[in-house]
Scaffold this motif. Structure first.
Motif, PDB file in Angstrom:
ATOM      1  N   GLY A  34       3.757   0.546  -8.415  1.00 53.54           N
ATOM      2  CA  GLY A  34       3.335  -0.681  -8.272  1.00 53.54           C
ATOM      3  C   GLY A  34       3.349  -0.936  -6.659  1.00 53.54           C
ATOM      4  O   GLY A  34       3.433  -0.029  -6.064  1.00 53.54           O
ATOM      5  N   LEU A  35       2.726  -2.073  -6.287  1.00 48.69           N
ATOM      6  CA  LEU A  35       2.601  -2.495  -4.893  1.00 48.69           C
ATOM      7  C   LEU A  35       4.015  -2.305  -4.252  1.00 48.69           C
ATOM      8  O   LEU A  35       3.801  -1.627  -3.033  1.00 48.69           O
ATOM      9  N   VAL A  36       4.964  -2.670  -4.486  1.00 46.90           N
ATOM     10  CA  VAL A  36       6.223  -2.804  -3.795  1.00 46.90           C
ATOM     11  C   VAL A  36       6.759  -1.285  -3.873  1.00 46.90           C
ATOM     12  O   VAL A  36       7.127  -0.731  -2.823  1.00 46.90           O
ATOM     13  N   GLY A  37       7.100  -0.891  -4.902  1.00 49.96           N
ATOM     14  CA  GLY A  37       7.749   0.612  -5.312  1.00 49.96           C
ATOM     15  C   GLY A  37       7.003   1.545  -4.539  1.00 49.96           C
ATOM     16  O   GLY A  37       7.512   2.458  -3.829  1.00 49.96           O
ATOM     17  N   SER A  38       5.469   1.602  -4.694  1.00 44.54           N
ATOM     18  CA  SER A  38       4.729   2.674  -4.065  1.00 44.54           C
ATOM     19  C   SER A  38       4.938   2.673  -2.507  1.00 44.54           C
ATOM     20  O   SER A  38       4.971   3.461  -1.741  1.00 44.54           O
ATOM     21  N   ALA A  39       5.146   1.265  -1.647  1.00 41.13           N
ATOM     22  CA  ALA A  39       5.258   1.240  -0.344  1.00 41.13           C
ATOM     23  C   ALA A  39       6.811   1.798  -0.057  1.00 41.13           C
ATOM     24  O   ALA A  39       6.894   2.329   1.031  1.00 41.13           O
ATOM     25  N   ILE A  40       7.788   1.574  -0.761  1.00 35.65           N
ATOM     26  CA  ILE A  40       8.981   2.000  -0.631  1.00 35.65           C
ATOM     27  C   ILE A  40       9.010   3.400  -0.830  1.00 35.65           C
ATOM     28  O   ILE A  40       9.669   4.251   0.148  1.00 35.65           O
ATOM     29  N   ALA A  41       8.599   4.194  -1.567  1.00 34.91           N
ATOM     30  CA  ALA A  41       8.260   5.468  -1.715  1.00 34.91           C
ATOM     31  C   ALA A  41       7.633   6.239  -0.612  1.00 34.91           C
ATOM     32  O   ALA A  41       8.011   7.204   0.100  1.00 34.91           O
ATOM     33  N   ARG A  42       6.395   5.434   0.168  1.00 39.77           N
ATOM     34  CA  ARG A  42       5.889   6.101   1.108  1.00 39.77           C
ATOM     35  C   ARG A  42       6.898   5.982   2.427  1.00 39.77           C
ATOM     36  O   ARG A  42       6.560   6.958   3.189  1.00 39.77           O
ATOM     37  N   ASN A  43       7.544   4.880   2.450  1.00 38.37           N
ATOM     38  CA  ASN A  43       8.641   4.670   3.627  1.00 38.37           C
ATOM     39  C   ASN A  43       9.468   5.764   3.479  1.00 38.37           C
ATOM     40  O   ASN A  43       9.902   6.548   4.587  1.00 38.37           O
ATOM     41  N   LEU A  44       9.872   5.810   2.307  1.00 40.65           N
ATOM     42  CA  LEU A  44      10.958   6.976   2.241  1.00 40.65           C
ATOM     43  C   LEU A  44      10.784   8.352   2.747  1.00 40.65           C
ATOM     44  O   LEU A  44      11.442   8.978   3.284  1.00 40.65           O
ATOM     45  N   LYS A  45       9.266   8.619   2.157  1.00 36.58           N
ATOM     46  CA  LYS A  45       9.072  10.094   2.421  1.00 36.58           C
ATOM     47  C   LYS A  45       8.564  10.317   3.648  1.00 36.58           C
ATOM     48  O   LYS A  45       8.916  11.248   4.341  1.00 36.58           O
ATOM     49  N   SER A  46       8.087   9.315   4.184  1.00 31.31           N
ATOM     50  CA  SER A  46       7.660   9.439   5.827  1.00 31.31           C
ATOM     51  C   SER A  46       8.783   9.648   6.670  1.00 31.31           C
ATOM     52  O   SER A  46       8.834  10.018   7.899  1.00 31.31           O
ATOM     53  N   ASN A  47      10.186   9.116   6.345  1.00 29.41           N
ATOM     54  CA  ASN A  47      11.329   9.169   7.028  1.00 29.41           C
ATOM     55  C   ASN A  47      12.376  10.506   6.586  1.00 29.41           C
ATOM     56  O   ASN A  47      13.356  10.312   6.814  1.00 29.41           O
ATOM     57  N   GLY A  48      11.751  11.286   5.746  1.00 30.56           N
ATOM     58  CA  GLY A  48      12.223  12.555   5.549  1.00 30.56           C
ATOM     59  C   GLY A  48      13.161  12.401   4.412  1.00 30.56           C
ATOM     60  O   GLY A  48      13.882  13.347   4.079  1.00 30.56           O
ATOM     61  N   TYR A  49      13.233  11.436   3.433  1.00 38.59           N
ATOM     62  CA  TYR A  49      13.976  11.434   2.207  1.00 38.59           C
ATOM     63  C   TYR A  49      12.980  12.401   0.807  1.00 38.59           C
ATOM     64  O   TYR A  49      12.054  12.122   0.889  1.00 38.59           O
TER      65      TYR A  49
END
Length: 315
Positions: free
Chosen positions: A14-29
């Motif tokens: 979804g809109l928020v969930g996909s943004a959280i996933a992008r942020n986490l991945k870009s920060n090395g999670y």
């Protein structure tokens, strides 16, 4: 959260969930899990319990919900309250049963009373009547927030809640029957430009005031609070800035490059007259938004054209 912590994002498409996933991945999670609706029906308690038993997530972002704009909420209130209550009850209870280290629940600013004093402080919750057009959704979100408070109070679970303002961004819902005002206007103005239509109709008078937050800012705030906040009271997430629907319509019209007329239809509902969050608590915790509204809309418009294979400039 550690970089290898097992993090479950409910609603990761979804809109928020996909943004959280992008942020986490870009920060090395590196250990992020998600399930589509086909893979896991969050309204099915047995399925949710089985998933938590098998996967044992350490952290949960509860971003899954049935969402929609004024028309959808007003037309299907039973669906909105029933499905959202099921999702919240199932995920929060499973997080408790399987000892999740921390859960963040995402609500909505529509939980506040229709005629709420402005800007809206967290303490104004349940101080007045709700906006009738989205009452079912709002009641479900209030219940989810209270569940997190009560599980923390009774059991000591580290469950926190955040209340975002109106969100926009890539992967939004652009369906004119069910979308919110921002994506609806982007689509309307774009299609009017492509098809050389003489005017665009905008619901309502254009007078209501709204606050808009880019979903990438929202995701950043959620992850920040997951790391830095453990309080029982929910936290507003927004910009503390507002525009009228009329101002928003003219801004989107200019960004899209549409040359026709804007016609407001006062026979359609306006919704809540004003909705500006007080974000002083969020600021005191150390987080402030970064993306300016005009820059964010330009980015989303470009994304929309690519995602839907539109290019009005070359038509």
């Amino acid at each position: 959260m550690e970089k290898d912590s097992k993090i479950y994002i409910a609603g990761h498409k979804g809109l928020v969930g996909s943004a959280i996933a992008r942020n986490l991945k870009s920060n090395g999670y590196t250990n992020i899990i998600g399930r589509t609706h086909k893979e896991l029906d969050l309204t099915n308690q047995d399925a949710v319990m089985k998933f938590f038993e098998e996967e044992r997530p350490e952290y949960v972002f509860l971003a899954a919900a049935k969402v929609g704009g004024i028309q959808a909420n007003n037309t299907y209130p039973a669906d909105f309250i029933y499905e959202n209550l099921q999702i919240e009850c199932n995920v929060i209870k499973a997080a408790h049963d399987f000892k999740v280290k921390k859960l963040l629940f995402l609500g909505s600013s529509c939980i506040y009373p229709k005629m709420c004093p402005q800007p809206i402080k967290e303490e104004y919750l349940l101080s007045g009547y709700l906006e009738p057009t989205n009452e079912g959704y709002a009641l479900a979100k209030i219940a989810g927030l209270k569940m997190c408070q009560f599980f923390k109070r009774q059991y000591g679970d580290n469950f926190i809640s955040v209340m975002p303002t109106n969100l926009y961004g890539p992967y939004d819902n652009f369906d004119l029957e069910t979308s919110h005002v921002m994506p609806a206007l982007i689509r309307k103005f774009h299609e009017a430009k492509v098809n050389n239509l003489p005017y665009v109709e905008v619901w309502g008078t254009g007078k209501p005031l709204r606050e808009f937050l880019h979903v990438d800012d929202m995701a950043d705030a959620c992850i920040y609070l997951m790391k830095n906040y453990d309080g029982e009271e929910h936290v507003n997430i927004g910009t503390g800035e507002e525009k009228s629907v009329e101002e928003l319509a003219h801004l989107i019209k200019n960004i899209v490059g549409y040359k026709g007329e804007i016609r407001f239809n006062p026979e359609k509902p306006d919704g809540t007259p004003r909705k500006l969050l007080d974000v002083s608590k969020l600021h005191s915790l150390g987080w402030i938004h970064k993306i300016k509204l005009e820059d964010g809309i330009r980015e989303v418009y470009e994304w929309y054209k690519k995602a839907f294979n539109y290019n009005a400039d070359n038509k």
